[in-house]
Scaffold this motif. Sequence first.
Motif, PDB file in Angstrom:
ATOM      1  N   GLU A 133      86.415  -1.923   8.315  1.00  0.00           N
ATOM      2  CA  GLU A 133      86.362  -3.552   7.808  1.00  0.00           C
ATOM      3  C   GLU A 133      84.817  -3.856   7.289  1.00  0.00           C
ATOM      4  N   LEU A 171      83.673 -12.529   8.480  1.00  0.00           N
ATOM      5  CA  LEU A 171      83.369 -11.549   7.455  1.00  0.00           C
ATOM      6  C   LEU A 171      83.148 -12.433   5.902  1.00  0.00           C
ATOM      7  N   LEU A 172      83.668 -13.515   5.859  1.00  0.00           N
ATOM      8  CA  LEU A 172      83.328 -14.452   4.737  1.00  0.00           C
ATOM      9  C   LEU A 172      81.921 -14.751   4.722  1.00  0.00           C
ATOM     10  N   ASP A 228      80.741  -3.118   0.728  1.00  0.00           N
ATOM     11  CA  ASP A 228      80.899  -2.601  -0.418  1.00  0.00           C
ATOM     12  C   ASP A 228      81.193  -4.005  -1.633  1.00  0.00           C
ATOM     13  N   ILE A 229      82.058  -4.752  -1.289  1.00  0.00           N
ATOM     14  CA  ILE A 229      82.281  -5.874  -2.167  1.00  0.00           C
ATOM     15  C   ILE A 229      81.082  -6.692  -2.311  1.00  0.00           C
ATOM     16  N   PHE A 235      82.286  -2.039   6.543  1.00  0.00           N
ATOM     17  CA  PHE A 235      81.825  -1.227   5.439  1.00  0.00           C
ATOM     18  C   PHE A 235      82.580  -1.688   3.965  1.00  0.00           C
ATOM     19  N   GLU A 236      83.699  -2.078   4.247  1.00  0.00           N
ATOM     20  CA  GLU A 236      84.481  -2.520   3.076  1.00  0.00           C
ATOM     21  C   GLU A 236      83.849  -4.205   2.656  1.00  0.00           C
ATOM     22  N   VAL A 237      83.407  -4.855   3.494  1.00  0.00           N
ATOM     23  CA  VAL A 237      82.653  -6.128   3.037  1.00  0.00           C
ATOM     24  C   VAL A 237      81.142  -5.769   2.658  1.00  0.00           C
ATOM     25  N   LEU A 245      77.887  -5.295  -2.529  1.00  0.00           N
ATOM     26  CA  LEU A 245      77.429  -4.450  -3.258  1.00  0.00           C
ATOM     27  C   LEU A 245      77.825  -4.691  -4.581  1.00  0.00           C
ATOM     28  N   SER A 273      79.706 -11.793   3.897  1.00  0.00           N
ATOM     29  CA  SER A 273      79.715 -11.157   2.344  1.00  0.00           C
ATOM     30  C   SER A 273      78.868 -12.193   1.660  1.00  0.00           C
TER      31      SER A 273
END
Lengths: 114, 114, 114, 114, 114, 114
Positions: free
Chosen positions: C80, C49-50, C86-87, C82-84, C89, C53
């Motif tokens: 999870e 995920l890192l 989001d950040i 979609f939250e990545v 974005l 992002s």
Amino acid sequence: MSRYEDFQDFRAKLNDKILSRGTKTTKRFFTLDGNAYEPGALDAKTKELLGLSASMVLRCDDCIAYHIDQAVQAGASDEELFEVFDIALIVGGSIVIPHMRRGVEFLEECRSMG
Amino acid sequence: MSRYEDFQDFRAKLNDKILSRGTKTTKRFFTLDGNAYEPGALDAKTKELLGLSASMVLRCDDCIAYHIDQAVQAGASDEELFEVFDIALIVGGSIVIPHMRRGVEFLEECRSMG
Amino acid sequence: MSRYEDFQDFRAKLNDKILSRGTKTTKRFFTLDGNAYEPGALDAKTKELLGLSASMVLRCDDCIAYHIDQAVQAGASDEELFEVFDIALIVGGSIVIPHMRRGVEFLEECRSMG
Amino acid sequence: MSRYEDFQDFRAKLNDKILSRGTKTTKRFFTLDGNAYEPGALDAKTKELLGLSASMVLRCDDCIAYHIDQAVQAGASDEELFEVFDIALIVGGSIVIPHMRRGVEFLEECRSMG
Amino acid sequence: MSRYEDFQDFRAKLNDKILSRGTKTTKRFFTLDGNAYEPGALDAKTKELLGLSASMVLRCDDCIAYHIDQAVQAGASDEELFEVFDIALIVGGSIVIPHMRRGVEFLEECRSMG
Amino acid sequence: MSRYEDFQDFRAKLNDKILSRGTKTTKRFFTLDGNAYEPGALDAKTKELLGLSASMVLRCDDCIAYHIDQAVQAGASDEELFEVFDIALIVGGSIVIPHMRRGVEFLEECRSMG
């Protein structure tokens, strides 16, 4: 203390911390970073100039300072360095100019350290 | 005044100006920016680390300092932070190193404020 | 052939060429790049995920596709991911949107391959 | 039509449009862009390699293709080109890899045109 | 299907998915993104040109296409658009050229849709 | 000495060095850079705002300061400037915020010089 000395000092102090506390991958990256500029099919001076042109378009002042210093030590002339600045300017545009200004100032300081 | 205090001070003072004088869209963006890091499917610490990895590859020193501070407050260990630095370094390359140096120094200051 | 298969195919074919013809430093970099995502203080899913992002804010479609695929394999849920997104974005702004679109499409394809 | 021919074709067609319709400043920029790579203190091959290293870290596929083609015409060997790829990879990180893949494929096509 | 139609189609389809599946923050960001271009102290055309100049130097083809289309609808002339291209080229350098080529081609398609 | 004076001073001193020692291409680029902002189909104020929006998303503090100063001299109001900041923020994301802070502070200094 001059910008040249400040830069070398902070760089050395923090590199030590990173090399003692960083991950194994980070440490190996630092080694690779050094290896990449060793002479091969291209000589050391050319490699430093390649690192300089990449650093200028990415607009990283510390990286620019580092590669100017290394290129000077590898025998690059001012004429050669200004041609690298020129290509970085054309590729990267007017946003490179502030970094070119600081690079030119740093180059003068490098020459005066000799 | 330490870099930590300088940073928090300037940040607070200018955010106030932006929030009183900026457009409605700018103010809403500031709210969204805060919301994005609230816990959801991912916890707050993971979100701060995601913000840190993004800030490092974009090479924004103030953003890096901010997310280190927030990650420390959310309970991130040094080992976790150095693994984030490591991924940012591999993804973003050697131009991340000067920002990693300043990040490591800032992390030490954050720990000493605790 | 689907985008998923195209991508994996081209990636494998050219990685082979780079690993047979590239410099020793390039090959070692490829190894480090793999090592950086192995579990340590942070688990494998968090590391992917890192990487995701970081890849989104740098707007590298192939890197985004790669880390979505790896994150899915490491067990990341759509929530999870979609939250990545989001950040990324919020950190990287509206220029991230075209890459988010292609990422969402690629994610659907990854899920349909399962 | 090969990627090489496609690329040259589209480039020529649109450059014509830009040079007939663009501003005087745009046209002069195109001239300067050509001048920057003419031999001076540095020879033409070195200048193309500098343009290539800058283009790779900025991750511009068309610019990479152009400078590979020019460097090949200026006599650059594959060994030299792979050392430029290597420096770009170390400076710019793993996000350079997808562009390196397409660059290696394009280089093979350039060699096969000879 | 033309590039213009392809672009509008894919954009609409994936925006729908993002707006139905994305986080609340993502949805709000999409709203803000729309609001930012509404006329205020600056008129709608000027705002689209500002979005275009930002998109060109960040080299985002889809963003460039979107703002060209919006600027045309807000009444921008070709002369005005070519002056925006010119400033983006000077600020962002020769790496903007491939995006200018695709922008010029897209502009012709926009005009032919009218 | 204020940041405004420092900035103008260093800029003038180093531009002189670059214009006396730089390549012919570099000097011509500096001329083009000036020409690009002269009124044409778009007026001088709009062109400065376009340069400002491009500089903000590229996150170049010196370029931002320069274009704020020029835009103020060309008659831009604070309302107009804050709408440019807003578009840059939406396009470029939260990493633009630290540069917006320094831009707002610089704008206040420009106004107080008047």
